[in-house]
Scaffold this motif. Structure first.
Motif, short mmCIF file in Angstrom:
data_model
loop_
_atom_site.label_atom_id
_atom_site.label_comp_id
_atom_site.label_asym_id
_atom_site.label_seq_id
_atom_site.Cartn_x
_atom_site.Cartn_y
_atom_site.Cartn_z
N ASP A 138 0.83 -1.21 0.00
CA ASP A 138 0.00 0.00 0.00
C ASP A 138 0.86 1.26 0.00
N TRP A 139 1.90 1.25 0.83
CA TRP A 139 2.80 2.41 0.84
C TRP A 139 3.49 2.56 -0.51
N LEU A 140 3.94 1.45 -1.09
CA LEU A 140 4.62 1.52 -2.38
C LEU A 140 3.73 2.12 -3.45
N MET A 141 2.48 1.69 -3.52
CA MET A 141 1.57 2.22 -4.52
C MET A 141 1.28 3.70 -4.27
N ARG A 142 1.23 4.10 -3.01
CA ARG A 142 1.04 5.52 -2.71
C ARG A 142 2.25 6.34 -3.16
N PHE A 143 3.44 5.80 -2.95
CA PHE A 143 4.65 6.50 -3.41
C PHE A 143 4.67 6.62 -4.93
N LEU A 144 4.33 5.54 -5.62
CA LEU A 144 4.31 5.58 -7.08
C LEU A 144 3.29 6.59 -7.58
N ASP A 145 2.19 6.71 -6.87
CA ASP A 145 1.12 7.60 -7.29
C ASP A 145 1.53 9.07 -7.26
N HIS A 146 2.61 9.40 -6.56
CA HIS A 146 3.08 10.79 -6.54
C HIS A 146 3.49 11.26 -7.94
N ARG A 147 4.06 10.34 -8.73
CA ARG A 147 4.57 10.73 -10.05
C ARG A 147 3.88 10.00 -11.20
N ILE A 148 3.33 8.83 -10.94
CA ILE A 148 2.74 8.01 -12.00
C ILE A 148 1.22 8.07 -11.87
N GLY A 149 0.58 8.70 -12.85
CA GLY A 149 -0.87 8.79 -12.85
C GLY A 149 -1.53 7.91 -13.89
N ASP A 150 -0.74 7.08 -14.58
CA ASP A 150 -1.28 6.17 -15.58
C ASP A 150 -1.79 4.92 -14.87
N ALA A 151 -3.11 4.76 -14.83
CA ALA A 151 -3.71 3.66 -14.08
C ALA A 151 -3.29 2.30 -14.62
N ARG A 152 -3.03 2.20 -15.93
CA ARG A 152 -2.66 0.91 -16.50
C ARG A 152 -1.25 0.49 -16.07
N ILE A 153 -0.34 1.44 -15.95
CA ILE A 153 1.00 1.13 -15.44
C ILE A 153 0.91 0.67 -13.99
N LEU A 154 0.15 1.39 -13.18
CA LEU A 154 0.00 1.02 -11.78
C LEU A 154 -0.67 -0.34 -11.63
#
Length: 497
Positions: A220-236
């Protein structure tokens, strides 16, 4: 307290700006071999595709540098055949297969049609991540390190995603982060640490290690960190698929609630993203807000070394680091994390208190020692860790035992390759004596193996010395002094140097 000028000089090692992210280069964790054996037509096609991929990602790099706070909402379209092809050829040819059983050569036979189908499944949302295959490798301390071997198509897609995300995060990662980054290697981190200890007022070292880091990364923390810069839902969504794919061991699949498999292509980047927010940014802020004296930092993956001028700074930093790690589901390894007195004044101060020589610490395979030059000045000495050298020698002895009946030229060629590889990493200044010791033991083991070929074999020491002189490289320093290479890698005119 120190002057502002001294504070800025510290940035040479601790917090300089990142290298230009546009510089090409494979991640140091797994270099891409050459394309030997492919046809000329395929190599030409790959070269054109590589140029096109690089140009498209250059625009991402430029945007990442210029807009530090914005999120990238359109990255998935970069996962096309050209990038997937480059990712395939980046992989190791002889790597062990995953749960799918598909090897590199098998996939290459019908490569283009397979990649077109893979791209189609990715963009239709039909791609499914397979669990990793569990495998263990021995560690120098006798324990076993768990690895997760991904299926071949998972490796290809993960490598492509790493290439895209590197274009974003190389603009964000800080200068003292060296692990698994394009254009950086272990010796860059070792150089930075050596220059920091020699050039700044470092009197105490915090040698920190995160316990079972890759197994305890909080999803959960990792996905929150990625969400700071990555807004492409398919990559996430792709990344979450890999995190949740689980691990297969003894025919059973165990679901992953935390962690990312060591050995997976995507894991080093995810680890760097996690520690960028948990550790790097916090260290940068802590240094400017709380440190009363000089402070340097070098991190390679989950191993970090922090140097402080004052004992109070080092003690406070270590205590607050433990709290910081626990907040994000991590813990500092109690046995491997130490605070020691180290630096140019350590020997004199300890002698005045009636103590012995300064303690040593290990980092990236080398033991760091407070030494002296011929004129009595402080000099940092770096020696190969004894346990690492013993492990390497034990493997060579086992190899010679298995191959003792092979022809001598065949044995010599194999040993030359092993010794050259060992020297390529360990041949640093101040380590010549330990390299000579390593070569000496290799020659002794070779003599032992040849004498075991027959009960009547009386192989002499003079003869084995002649064979060793012919087949084995002589121990000599291959790496420059750290300050010389560091000055070239990070010239003074660079912004932030």
């Amino acid at each position: 307290m120190m002057h502002g000028r001294q504070k800025s000089d510290l940035g040479v090692v601790a917090l300089k700006l990142a290298n230009k992210p546009g510089r090409p280069g494979a991640e140091s964790v797994e270099r891409r071999p050459g394309a030997k054996g492919n046809t000329i037509e395929l190599r030409t096609h790959r070269t054109q595709g590589r140029a096109a991929v690089s140009q498209r990602l250059d625009r991402v790099r430029q945007a990442a540098r210029q807009r530090k706070k914005e999120r990238f909402t359109a990255l998935f379209h970069h996962l096309e055949v050209d990038l997937l092809r480059e990712s395939f050829f980046w992989l190791q040819r002889k790597a062990a297969p995953g749960v799918d059983g598909v090897e590199w050569r098998d996939y290459e036979r019908d490569l283009e049609s397979r990649l077109i189908d893979l791209q189609d499944r990715l963009h239709r949302g039909a791609y499914r991540a397979l669990p990793s295959r569990r495998q263990y490798i021995a560690k120098p301390d006798g324990t076993r390190r768990p690895l997760g071997i991904a299926a071949l198509e998972d490796k290809i897609v993960q490598r492509a995603v790493v290439e895209v995300l590197n274009a974003v995060y190389e603009a964000d990662f800080l200068g003292f982060s060296y692990g698994f980054r394009p254009g950086r290697c272990q010796h860059d981190a070792l150089d930075a640490l050596a220059v920091g200890i020699m050039r700044t007022k470092v009197n105490y070292i915090v040698d920190a290690d995160v316990e079972k880091f890759f197994d305890r990364i909080n999803h959960d923390w990792l996905m929150r960190f990625l969400d700071h810069r990555i807004g492409d839902a398919r990559i996430l969504r792709l990344i979450r698929k890999w995190l949740k794919a689980g691990v297969m061991e003894d025919g059973r699949v165990a679901q992953a609630e935390a962690g990312t498999p060591q050995g997976a292509v995507i894991s080093p980047l995810l680890a760097n993203v996690y520690l960028h927010y948990v550790f790097d940014l916090w260290v940068q802020q802590w240094r400017h807000r709380h440190a009363r004296g000089n402070m340097i930092a070098v991190r390679y993956a989950d191993d970090s070394v922090v140097g402080c001028e004052h004992l109070a700074d080092a003690e406070r930093f270590l205590a607050e680091m433990r709290e910081r790690m626990e907040r994000f589901g991590l813990s500092v390894h109690a046995r491997k994390t130490r605070l020691i007195e180290f630096g140019r004044h350590a020997a004199r101060r300890r002698a005045a208190r009636g103590l012995g020589k300064p303690e040593t610490f290990n980092f990236l395979g080398f033991t760091h020692i407070c030494g002296r030059t011929r004129h009595g000045a402080f000099a940092l000495q770096r020696l190969t860790r004894r346990d690492r050298m013993q492990t390497a020698l034990r493997r060579i002895r086992e190899q010679l035992h298995r191959a003792r009946h092979h022809a001598i030229p065949e044995q010599g060629a194999q040993l030359r390759q092993v010794v050259q590889g060992y020297f390529a990493y360990h041949a640093v200044p101040t380590n010549a004596r330990r390299m000579s010791s390593f070569r000496h033991y290799v020659v002794r083991f070779w003599l032992w193996a040849l004498r075991r070929r027959s009960q009547k074999d009386s192989f002499s020491w003079d003869r084995i010395k002649r064979l060793a002189d012919h087949w084995l490289p002589s121990p000599r320093v291959l790496h420059p002094w750290p300050d010389r290479r560091f000055a070239v890698t990070h010239p003074r005119w660079e912004p932030g140097a």
